[in-house]
Design a protein around this motif. Structure first.
Motif, PDB file in Angstrom:
ATOM      1  N   ALA A  47       0.041  -6.661  -1.601  1.00 44.14           N
ATOM      2  CA  ALA A  47      -0.025  -5.958  -0.317  1.00 44.14           C
ATOM      3  C   ALA A  47       0.650  -4.592  -0.405  1.00 44.14           C
ATOM      4  CB  ALA A  47       0.616  -6.801   0.782  1.00 44.14           C
ATOM      5  N   GLU A  48       1.786  -4.525  -1.082  1.00 43.14           N
ATOM      6  CA  GLU A  48       2.496  -3.255  -1.233  1.00 43.14           C
ATOM      7  C   GLU A  48       1.674  -2.268  -2.072  1.00 43.14           C
ATOM      8  OE1 GLU A  48       6.701  -1.561  -3.019  1.00 43.14           O
ATOM      9  OE2 GLU A  48       6.530  -3.699  -2.625  1.00 43.14           O
ATOM     10  N   VAL A  49       1.062  -2.767  -3.150  1.00 46.82           N
ATOM     11  CA  VAL A  49       0.224  -1.914  -3.993  1.00 46.82           C
ATOM     12  C   VAL A  49      -0.984  -1.409  -3.205  1.00 46.82           C
ATOM     13  CG1 VAL A  49      -1.261  -1.866  -6.052  1.00 46.82           C
ATOM     14  CG2 VAL A  49       0.973  -2.978  -6.145  1.00 46.82           C
ATOM     15  N   MET A  50      -1.606  -2.289  -2.435  1.00 46.90           N
ATOM     16  CA  MET A  50      -2.765  -1.893  -1.631  1.00 46.90           C
ATOM     17  C   MET A  50      -2.415  -0.805  -0.637  1.00 46.90           C
ATOM     18  SD  MET A  50      -4.923  -5.327  -0.857  1.00 46.90           S
ATOM     19  CE  MET A  50      -5.712  -4.451   0.466  1.00 46.90           C
ATOM     20  N   GLN A  51      -1.255  -0.921  -0.010  1.00 46.23           N
ATOM     21  CA  GLN A  51      -0.828   0.103   0.960  1.00 46.23           C
ATOM     22  C   GLN A  51      -0.673   1.451   0.257  1.00 46.23           C
ATOM     23  OE1 GLN A  51       2.854  -0.870   2.905  1.00 46.23           O
ATOM     24  NE2 GLN A  51       2.647   0.768   4.402  1.00 46.23           N
ATOM     25  N   ALA A  52      -0.064   1.472  -0.903  1.00 48.99           N
ATOM     26  CA  ALA A  52       0.104   2.711  -1.661  1.00 48.99           C
ATOM     27  C   ALA A  52      -1.249   3.248  -2.144  1.00 48.99           C
ATOM     28  CB  ALA A  52       1.038   2.495  -2.844  1.00 48.99           C
TER      29      ALA A  52
END
Length: 162
Positions: free
Chosen positions: A152-157
């Motif tokens: 989820a964090e990677v997707m946001q970035a």
């Protein structure tokens, strides 16, 4: 850092280290082939292990959302192609999983090193993810990744970079 000493891993904003590796489903992945679009390159310790399976399935589930941004995902381990193909088939992974059996790519990204588990020391891959821009520069790095919440964090970035 002393003269002649190389950094432990590439600096943000620097060109990503070059790579060219065989990947699942008869594919070949390389930095040159990814030019012109941002992408996610993640390193995982070993195919068919619980943490690596959770992480890979997380990226697979996120592909629909990432597809809207045009940002592909490539997973890398030092497993031989036979183990990678089995892992990809068993988990239904559509994105390429690459084999770095020589260790050249994991070393160039600074993710190969000493690890400790239950008092035992051994060499292995640090779970890490890199966001690389369309020009081949490192935009973001996640080191010593803990699987829960990571995708989820990677997707946001990735959405912000698209």
């Amino acid at each position: 850092m002393a003269d002649g000493e190389t950094p432990i891993f590439p600096a943000l904003g620097a060109m990503a280290p070059d790579f060219d590796m065989p990947a699942s489903r008869g594919r070949q992945v390389s930095l040159a082939s990814m030019r012109g679009r941002p992408f996610i390159l993640y390193f995982y310790p070993k195919a068919n292990t619980p943490g690596c399976t959770t992480e890979a399935c997380g990226f697979q589930e996120a592909l629909a959302a990432l597809g809207g941004t045009g940002i592909p995902v490539i997973g890398v381990s030092r497993d031989p192609m036979k183990a990678i193909e089995s892992f990809a088939d068993k988990q239904g992974l559509d994105f390429p999983l690459a084999s770095d059996v020589t260790g050249a790519v994991t070393e160039s990204y600074g993710v190969w090193g000493e690890k400790r588990l239950y008092g035992r020391t051994y060499m292995g891959i640090e779970r890490a993810t890199f966001l690389i821009d369309a020009e081949g520069r490192l935009v973001r790095a996640w080191r010593n990744v803990k699987v829960p919440g990571h995708v989820a964090e990677v997707m946001q970035a990735a959405r912000a970079a698209a």
